[in-house]
Enzyme design. Structure first.
Site, PDB file in Angstrom:
ATOM      1  N   GLU A 146       0.509   1.344  -0.477  1.00 33.23           N
ATOM      2  CA  GLU A 146       0.835   2.622   0.174  1.00 33.23           C
ATOM      3  C   GLU A 146       1.935   2.461   1.214  1.00 33.23           C
ATOM      4  O   GLU A 146       2.873   3.257   1.288  1.00 33.23           O
ATOM      5  CB  GLU A 146      -0.415   3.226   0.819  1.00 33.23           C
ATOM      6  CG  GLU A 146      -1.484   3.663  -0.170  1.00 33.23           C
ATOM      7  CD  GLU A 146      -0.940   4.573  -1.261  1.00 33.23           C
ATOM      8  OE1 GLU A 146      -0.013   5.361  -0.985  1.00 33.23           O
ATOM      9  OE2 GLU A 146      -1.427   4.483  -2.399  1.00 33.23           O
ATOM     10  N   GLU A 203       6.435   3.504  -8.285  1.00 31.66           N
ATOM     11  CA  GLU A 203       5.066   2.970  -8.298  1.00 31.66           C
ATOM     12  C   GLU A 203       5.079   1.461  -8.551  1.00 31.66           C
ATOM     13  O   GLU A 203       4.376   0.696  -7.886  1.00 31.66           O
ATOM     14  CB  GLU A 203       4.224   3.656  -9.373  1.00 31.66           C
ATOM     15  CG  GLU A 203       3.827   5.086  -9.047  1.00 31.66           C
ATOM     16  CD  GLU A 203       3.070   5.217  -7.740  1.00 31.66           C
ATOM     17  OE1 GLU A 203       2.477   4.217  -7.271  1.00 31.66           O
ATOM     18  OE2 GLU A 203       3.086   6.305  -7.168  1.00 31.66           O
TER      19      GLU A 203
HETATM   20 ZN   LIG Z   1       1.876   4.647  -5.256  1.00 34.47          ZN
END
Ligand SMILES: [Zn+2]
Length: 274
Positions: A146, A203
């Site tokens: 994160e 990501e």
């Molecule tokens: Zn992520």
């Protein structure tokens, strides 16, 4: 009009004055994108929003969240202690890449396996992730991922790509030179819960950076593999949370993490017992 009359006009119409100020800030911003390199992956980005502006934008969203979920904020107990303990070590590592960010973590009681980090360093963790993480190292995997979205400036990058930098600048300036729809678009790009998922490549980059961060923070990076396998089982047949979303496949993710492990092992120094 004389300066005095212009001033009188603006005082009588504060919204217009704010809109003009915001437009000026927006135009100034458009002129200057700066080159930025992502940590760990060393990818070049061209961004207009500065670290300070990203922090302001993230903090506005953070304040809203804290108000909405005020009653659910966890302020003591073992789960609180664990989240503070792990976040402190991950934040210290991330702060080397983003010293201007203002790092802080809040644990919210919510039965959802999720967490996120806003631009500028404000982290929100839901208690629903803790039965899946189970231990400090796996929680460090989640927080590393994160926090990597924030240090790699993924939200600012998305705002830039969608040509919303000027709108974001206006919001930061407290302006009104945007439509409610544009306003919502910017906040949807910040990476908070229920917002649009990051791109697949972002990501993957957050996985990579996050793995190195957890190792630098003194957590065994092999624990990341065990965590993602647990996460795979926990989210089977459900809508995946932010950090598990938009991946080609969980198996692919686990394979790639395996490829980054030698690099993570080199970055890993086991923490000294306190
Ligand atoms: Zn992520």
């Amino acid at each position: 009009m004389s300066a005095k009359r212009v001033l009188g006009f603006l005082i009588a119409r504060p919204l217009i004055a704010v809109a003009i100020a915001a437009a000026v800030v927006g135009v100034l911003l458009l002129l200057g994108t700066h080159e930025q390199t992502t940590p760990v992956t060393h990818r070049t980005e061209h961004l207009a929003l500065t670290d300070g502006q990203q922090t302001q934008l993230g903090d506005q969203q953070y304040e809203k969240t804290l108000q909405q979920d005020r009653a659910a904020i966890v302020r003591s107990g073992p789960a609180y202690m664990q989240v503070q303990r792990v976040a402190k070590r991950i934040e210290a590592v991330a702060a080397r890449d983003k010293p201007a960010f203002d790092w802080k973590v809040t644990l919210i009681r919510k039965n959802e396996a999720n967490a996120y980090c806003l631009p500028g360093g404000k982290i929100v963790v839901y208690t629903g992730i803790l039965p899946v993480t189970r231990n400090d190292a796996a929680l460090a995997t989640v927080l590393g991922h994160e926090v990597a979205h924030a240090t790699a400036e993924h939200a600012a990058e998305r705002i830039e790509r969608e040509h919303l930098t000027r709108v974001a600048a206006a919001i930061i300036a407290g302006g009104v030179a945007f439509t409610p729809n544009q306003y919502l678009r910017v906040f949807a790009l910040l990476g908070a819960a229920d917002s649009l998922p990051f791109s697949r490549s972002q990501e993957s980059e957050a996985d990579h950076i996050g793995l190195i961060y957890m190792a630098r923070a003194g957590y065994d990076p092999h624990q990341a593999l065990a965590f993602w396998k647990r996460m795979q089982r926990a989210t089977r047949g459900k809508q995946p949370p932010e950090f598990a979303s938009d991946h080609p496949s969980d198996q692919h993710r686990i394979e790639r993490i395996g490829q980054w492990l030698p690099e993570a092992e080199r970055a890993y120094t086991p923490a000294q017992p306190a």
